[in-house]
Design a protein around this motif. Structure first.
Motif, PDB file in Angstrom:
ATOM      1  N   UNK A 106       0.828  -1.205   0.000  1.00 19.50           N
ATOM      2  CA  UNK A 106       0.000   0.000   0.000  1.00 19.50           C
ATOM      3  C   UNK A 106       0.862   1.255   0.000  1.00 19.50           C
ATOM      4  N   UNK A 107       1.938   1.245   0.787  1.00 14.59           N
ATOM      5  CA  UNK A 107       2.828   2.411   0.832  1.00 14.59           C
ATOM      6  C   UNK A 107       3.562   2.605  -0.488  1.00 14.59           C
ATOM      7  N   UNK A 108       3.973   1.501  -1.126  1.00 12.34           N
ATOM      8  CA  UNK A 108       4.658   1.609  -2.416  1.00 12.34           C
ATOM      9  C   UNK A 108       3.743   2.213  -3.477  1.00 12.34           C
ATOM     10  N   UNK A 109       2.477   1.840  -3.439  1.00 14.92           N
ATOM     11  CA  UNK A 109       1.542   2.388  -4.422  1.00 14.92           C
ATOM     12  C   UNK A 109       1.281   3.872  -4.174  1.00 14.92           C
ATOM     13  N   UNK A 110       1.359   4.294  -2.915  1.00 14.52           N
ATOM     14  CA  UNK A 110       1.101   5.704  -2.598  1.00 14.52           C
ATOM     15  C   UNK A 110       2.267   6.600  -3.005  1.00 14.52           C
ATOM     16  N   UNK A 111       3.466   6.248  -2.599  1.00 13.05           N
ATOM     17  CA  UNK A 111       4.652   7.065  -2.917  1.00 13.05           C
ATOM     18  C   UNK A 111       5.890   6.220  -2.704  1.00 13.05           C
ATOM     19  N   UNK A 112       6.791   6.284  -3.656  1.00 17.51           N
ATOM     20  CA  UNK A 112       8.026   5.504  -3.561  1.00 17.51           C
ATOM     21  C   UNK A 112       9.100   6.205  -4.387  1.00 17.51           C
ATOM     22  N   UNK A 113      10.329   5.789  -4.179  1.00 14.66           N
ATOM     23  CA  UNK A 113      11.410   6.266  -5.027  1.00 14.66           C
ATOM     24  C   UNK A 113      11.540   5.363  -6.237  1.00 14.66           C
ATOM     25  N   UNK A 114      11.654   5.988  -7.384  1.00 15.50           N
ATOM     26  CA  UNK A 114      11.907   5.286  -8.648  1.00 15.50           C
ATOM     27  C   UNK A 114      13.296   5.739  -9.086  1.00 15.50           C
ATOM     28  N   UNK A 115      14.312   5.214  -8.388  1.00 12.97           N
ATOM     29  CA  UNK A 115      15.714   5.592  -8.554  1.00 12.97           C
ATOM     30  C   UNK A 115      15.925   7.039  -8.125  1.00 12.97           C
ATOM     31  N   UNK A 116      15.971   7.990  -9.051  1.00 11.75           N
ATOM     32  CA  UNK A 116      16.256   9.376  -8.669  1.00 11.75           C
ATOM     33  C   UNK A 116      15.015  10.252  -8.631  1.00 11.75           C
ATOM     34  N   UNK A 117      13.857   9.687  -8.970  1.00 10.21           N
ATOM     35  CA  UNK A 117      12.647  10.504  -8.997  1.00 10.21           C
ATOM     36  C   UNK A 117      11.527   9.797  -8.243  1.00 10.21           C
ATOM     37  N   UNK A 118      10.378  10.404  -8.248  1.00 14.54           N
ATOM     38  CA  UNK A 118       9.238   9.944  -7.459  1.00 14.54           C
ATOM     39  C   UNK A 118       8.335   9.048  -8.284  1.00 14.54           C
ATOM     40  N   UNK A 119       7.824   7.985  -7.662  1.00 12.76           N
ATOM     41  CA  UNK A 119       6.841   7.114  -8.282  1.00 12.76           C
ATOM     42  C   UNK A 119       5.631   6.957  -7.384  1.00 12.76           C
ATOM     43  N   UNK A 120       4.584   6.335  -7.913  1.00 14.45           N
ATOM     44  CA  UNK A 120       3.374   6.108  -7.143  1.00 14.45           C
ATOM     45  C   UNK A 120       2.269   7.106  -7.474  1.00 14.45           C
ATOM     46  N   UNK A 121       1.132   6.964  -6.759  1.00 14.01           N
ATOM     47  CA  UNK A 121      -0.016   7.852  -7.021  1.00 14.01           C
ATOM     48  C   UNK A 121       0.361   9.308  -6.852  1.00 14.01           C
ATOM     49  N   UNK A 122       1.151   9.612  -5.819  1.00 14.77           N
ATOM     50  CA  UNK A 122       1.568  10.991  -5.594  1.00 14.77           C
ATOM     51  C   UNK A 122       2.305  11.532  -6.807  1.00 14.77           C
ATOM     52  N   UNK A 123       3.210  10.744  -7.362  1.00 19.36           N
ATOM     53  CA  UNK A 123       3.991  11.190  -8.517  1.00 19.36           C
ATOM     54  C   UNK A 123       3.106  11.452  -9.718  1.00 19.36           C
ATOM     55  N   UNK A 124       2.129  10.584  -9.965  1.00 17.86           N
ATOM     56  CA  UNK A 124       1.263  10.738 -11.127  1.00 17.86           C
ATOM     57  C   UNK A 124       0.423  12.008 -11.010  1.00 17.86           C
ATOM     58  N   UNK A 125      -0.123  12.278  -9.816  1.00 18.79           N
ATOM     59  CA  UNK A 125      -0.943  13.480  -9.625  1.00 18.79           C
ATOM     60  C   UNK A 125      -0.099  14.743  -9.773  1.00 18.79           C
ATOM     61  N   UNK A 126       1.097  14.763  -9.175  1.00 15.54           N
ATOM     62  CA  UNK A 126       1.956  15.946  -9.293  1.00 15.54           C
ATOM     63  C   UNK A 126       2.396  16.157 -10.741  1.00 15.54           C
TER      64      UNK A 126
END
Length: 231
Positions: A106-126
Protein backbone atom coordinates in the motif's frame (compact mmCIF):
# COMPACT_ATOMS: atom_id res chain seq x y z
CA UNK A 1 32.39 -10.25 -33.29
CA UNK A 2 28.97 -8.72 -32.66
CA UNK A 3 25.82 -10.39 -33.99
CA UNK A 4 22.91 -8.55 -35.52
CA UNK A 5 20.71 -8.09 -32.48
CA UNK A 6 20.60 -7.79 -28.68
CA UNK A 7 20.91 -10.73 -26.31
CA UNK A 8 17.80 -9.96 -24.28
CA UNK A 9 17.84 -13.49 -22.87
CA UNK A 10 21.09 -12.83 -21.01
CA UNK A 11 19.61 -9.83 -19.21
CA UNK A 12 16.37 -11.71 -18.57
CA UNK A 13 18.31 -14.58 -17.00
CA UNK A 14 20.15 -12.12 -14.72
CA UNK A 15 16.90 -10.54 -13.52
CA UNK A 16 14.80 -13.69 -13.57
CA UNK A 17 15.95 -15.31 -10.33
CA UNK A 18 13.54 -14.18 -7.56
CA UNK A 19 16.27 -13.26 -5.07
CA UNK A 20 18.08 -11.12 -7.64
CA UNK A 21 14.82 -9.46 -8.68
CA UNK A 22 14.09 -8.56 -5.05
CA UNK A 23 17.56 -7.05 -4.66
CA UNK A 24 17.19 -4.98 -7.84
CA UNK A 25 13.85 -3.60 -6.66
CA UNK A 26 15.40 -2.65 -3.32
CA UNK A 27 18.15 -0.76 -5.12
CA UNK A 28 15.50 1.25 -6.95
CA UNK A 29 15.75 3.70 -4.03
CA UNK A 30 18.91 5.04 -5.70
CA UNK A 31 21.14 4.28 -2.70
CA UNK A 32 24.05 1.92 -2.11
CA UNK A 33 23.47 -1.21 -0.04
CA UNK A 34 25.57 -3.88 1.62
CA UNK A 35 25.19 -7.54 0.72
CA UNK A 36 23.75 -8.15 4.18
CA UNK A 37 21.01 -5.56 3.66
CA UNK A 38 20.13 -7.05 0.30
CA UNK A 39 20.24 -10.58 1.73
CA UNK A 40 17.53 -9.59 4.21
CA UNK A 41 15.34 -8.26 1.40
CA UNK A 42 15.81 -11.38 -0.72
CA UNK A 43 15.43 -13.83 2.17
CA UNK A 44 18.81 -15.48 1.63
CA UNK A 45 22.03 -15.74 3.64
CA UNK A 46 24.76 -13.12 2.96
CA UNK A 47 27.05 -15.57 1.15
CA UNK A 48 24.24 -16.43 -1.28
CA UNK A 49 23.44 -12.75 -1.69
CA UNK A 50 27.08 -12.07 -2.59
CA UNK A 51 26.95 -14.72 -5.32
CA UNK A 52 23.77 -13.23 -6.74
CA UNK A 53 25.25 -9.73 -6.64
CA UNK A 54 28.34 -10.94 -8.47
CA UNK A 55 26.06 -12.23 -11.21
CA UNK A 56 24.28 -8.85 -11.43
CA UNK A 57 27.60 -7.00 -11.57
CA UNK A 58 28.85 -9.20 -14.40
CA UNK A 59 25.58 -8.58 -16.24
CA UNK A 60 26.20 -4.84 -16.03
CA UNK A 61 23.06 -4.17 -13.98
CA UNK A 62 24.76 -3.37 -10.67
CA UNK A 63 27.97 -1.68 -9.59
CA UNK A 64 29.96 -2.57 -6.48
CA UNK A 65 32.25 -0.09 -4.72
CA UNK A 66 34.57 -0.88 -1.84
CA UNK A 67 34.25 1.36 1.20
CA UNK A 68 36.77 0.14 3.73
CA UNK A 69 36.09 -3.56 4.21
CA UNK A 70 32.52 -3.23 2.98
CA UNK A 71 31.27 -3.51 -0.59
CA UNK A 72 28.32 -1.31 -1.44
CA UNK A 73 25.99 -2.14 -4.32
CA UNK A 74 23.78 0.12 -6.44
CA UNK A 75 22.03 0.05 -9.80
CA UNK A 76 24.52 0.67 -12.57
CA UNK A 77 22.66 3.54 -14.25
CA UNK A 78 19.37 5.40 -14.62
CA UNK A 79 18.77 3.31 -17.74
CA UNK A 80 18.75 0.14 -15.63
CA UNK A 81 16.21 1.75 -13.30
CA UNK A 82 14.02 2.74 -16.27
CA UNK A 83 14.07 -0.84 -17.56
CA UNK A 84 13.08 -2.21 -14.15
CA UNK A 85 10.18 0.24 -13.80
CA UNK A 86 8.99 -0.63 -17.33
CA UNK A 87 9.13 -4.34 -16.51
CA UNK A 88 7.19 -3.68 -13.31
CA UNK A 89 4.42 -2.08 -15.37
CA UNK A 90 3.84 -5.35 -17.26
CA UNK A 91 4.51 -7.76 -14.37
CA UNK A 92 1.98 -9.34 -11.99
CA UNK A 93 2.07 -8.33 -8.36
CA UNK A 94 3.64 -10.72 -5.89
CA UNK A 95 1.10 -12.52 -3.68
CA UNK A 96 0.59 -10.89 -0.29
CA UNK A 97 1.21 -13.39 2.49
CA UNK A 98 1.17 -11.19 5.58
CA UNK A 99 -0.28 -7.98 6.95
CA UNK A 100 3.22 -6.47 6.84
CA UNK A 101 3.53 -7.19 3.10
CA UNK A 102 0.07 -5.70 2.50
CA UNK A 103 1.10 -2.51 4.29
CA UNK A 104 4.36 -2.24 2.34
CA UNK A 105 2.47 -2.72 -0.92
CA UNK A 106 0.00 0.00 0.00
CA UNK A 107 2.83 2.41 0.83
CA UNK A 108 4.66 1.61 -2.42
CA UNK A 109 1.54 2.39 -4.42
CA UNK A 110 1.10 5.70 -2.60
CA UNK A 111 4.65 7.07 -2.92
CA UNK A 112 8.03 5.50 -3.56
CA UNK A 113 11.41 6.27 -5.03
CA UNK A 114 11.91 5.29 -8.65
CA UNK A 115 15.71 5.59 -8.55
CA UNK A 116 16.26 9.38 -8.67
CA UNK A 117 12.65 10.50 -9.00
CA UNK A 118 9.24 9.94 -7.46
CA UNK A 119 6.84 7.11 -8.28
CA UNK A 120 3.37 6.11 -7.14
CA UNK A 121 -0.02 7.85 -7.02
CA UNK A 122 1.57 10.99 -5.59
CA UNK A 123 3.99 11.19 -8.52
CA UNK A 124 1.26 10.74 -11.13
CA UNK A 125 -0.94 13.48 -9.62
CA UNK A 126 1.96 15.95 -9.29
CA UNK A 127 3.07 15.19 -12.85
CA UNK A 128 -0.43 15.85 -14.17
CA UNK A 129 -0.49 19.19 -12.31
CA UNK A 130 2.83 20.23 -13.88
CA UNK A 131 1.70 19.21 -17.36
CA UNK A 132 -1.65 21.00 -17.00
CA UNK A 133 0.17 24.04 -15.61
CA UNK A 134 2.36 24.31 -18.69
CA UNK A 135 5.62 23.50 -16.92
CA UNK A 136 6.36 20.58 -19.26
CA UNK A 137 4.74 19.20 -22.37
CA UNK A 138 2.54 16.10 -22.42
CA UNK A 139 4.66 13.18 -21.26
CA UNK A 140 4.67 9.73 -22.81
CA UNK A 141 6.64 6.68 -21.69
CA UNK A 142 10.31 7.21 -22.50
CA UNK A 143 9.67 10.49 -24.31
CA UNK A 144 11.62 13.62 -23.36
CA UNK A 145 10.25 17.13 -22.93
CA UNK A 146 11.69 20.56 -22.34
CA UNK A 147 10.82 22.60 -19.26
CA UNK A 148 8.83 25.61 -20.44
CA UNK A 149 8.47 27.46 -17.13
CA UNK A 150 9.22 27.29 -13.42
CA UNK A 151 6.27 29.58 -12.67
CA UNK A 152 4.05 27.03 -10.93
CA UNK A 153 2.72 27.00 -7.34
CA UNK A 154 4.18 23.54 -6.65
CA UNK A 155 7.65 24.49 -7.87
CA UNK A 156 7.52 27.76 -5.92
CA UNK A 157 6.52 25.89 -2.74
CA UNK A 158 9.52 23.59 -3.25
CA UNK A 159 11.91 26.46 -4.13
CA UNK A 160 12.68 24.98 -7.55
CA UNK A 161 13.85 27.72 -9.90
CA UNK A 162 16.21 25.82 -12.18
CA UNK A 163 17.35 22.33 -13.12
CA UNK A 164 20.15 20.39 -11.47
CA UNK A 165 23.18 19.89 -13.74
CA UNK A 166 23.61 16.70 -15.68
CA UNK A 167 23.26 15.03 -19.05
CA UNK A 168 19.80 13.54 -18.45
CA UNK A 169 16.81 15.03 -20.28
CA UNK A 170 15.19 18.04 -18.63
CA UNK A 171 11.98 16.02 -18.29
CA UNK A 172 11.03 12.51 -19.31
CA UNK A 173 7.99 10.28 -18.97
CA UNK A 174 8.43 7.10 -16.92
CA UNK A 175 5.51 4.64 -16.95
CA UNK A 176 4.18 4.18 -13.42
CA UNK A 177 3.11 0.61 -12.68
CA UNK A 178 0.69 1.83 -10.01
CA UNK A 179 -1.51 3.97 -12.26
CA UNK A 180 -0.38 2.84 -15.75
CA UNK A 181 0.29 6.50 -16.50
CA UNK A 182 3.56 8.45 -16.87
CA UNK A 183 5.22 10.10 -13.93
CA UNK A 184 7.95 12.72 -14.17
CA UNK A 185 11.57 11.62 -14.55
CA UNK A 186 14.59 13.50 -15.89
CA UNK A 187 16.34 16.35 -14.11
CA UNK A 188 13.11 18.08 -13.11
CA UNK A 189 11.83 14.81 -11.68
CA UNK A 190 15.03 14.49 -9.66
CA UNK A 191 14.70 18.07 -8.41
CA UNK A 192 11.10 17.52 -7.30
CA UNK A 193 11.92 14.29 -5.43
CA UNK A 194 14.98 15.84 -3.79
CA UNK A 195 13.11 18.92 -2.59
CA UNK A 196 10.14 16.89 -1.33
CA UNK A 197 12.60 15.02 0.90
CA UNK A 198 14.64 18.09 1.85
CA UNK A 199 11.52 20.08 2.80
CA UNK A 200 10.15 17.26 4.94
CA UNK A 201 7.14 16.55 2.76
CA UNK A 202 8.34 12.97 2.36
CA UNK A 203 10.45 10.70 4.56
CA UNK A 204 12.49 7.66 3.58
CA UNK A 205 11.72 4.36 5.26
CA UNK A 206 14.64 2.24 6.51
CA UNK A 207 13.69 -1.17 5.06
CA UNK A 208 11.98 -0.47 1.74
CA UNK A 209 11.76 2.20 -0.95
CA UNK A 210 8.30 3.39 -0.01
CA UNK A 211 8.10 7.00 1.19
CA UNK A 212 6.04 8.33 4.06
CA UNK A 213 3.82 11.29 3.15
CA UNK A 214 4.10 13.62 6.13
CA UNK A 215 1.49 15.96 7.66
CA UNK A 216 3.61 18.82 6.28
CA UNK A 217 3.06 17.49 2.76
CA UNK A 218 -0.67 17.04 3.31
CA UNK A 219 -1.04 20.63 4.52
CA UNK A 220 0.91 22.06 1.58
CA UNK A 221 -0.88 19.88 -0.96
CA UNK A 222 -4.26 20.93 0.41
CA UNK A 223 -3.30 24.59 0.01
CA UNK A 224 -2.19 23.89 -3.57
CA UNK A 225 -5.46 22.15 -4.40
CA UNK A 226 -3.64 18.82 -4.74
CA UNK A 227 -4.89 17.13 -1.60
CA UNK A 228 -5.98 14.06 -3.57
CA UNK A 229 -2.32 13.34 -4.30
CA UNK A 230 -1.75 12.29 -0.69
CA UNK A 231 -4.73 9.91 -0.49
Amino acid sequence: MATGDYNLAATARAIGEPARAAMLLRMMDGRRHTARELADVAGVVPSTASAHLGHLVRAGLVTAVAEGRTRLHALASPEVAAVLEALAAVSPLLPVESLREARIGSRLRAARLCYSHLGGRLAVVLTRALVDGGVVGELAEGASSTVHSFDHPLLRALDITDLPPGSAPAARGCLDWTKRAPHLAGRLGTAVATRLLDHGWLRRRPRDRALTITPTARAHLDRLGLGSAAN
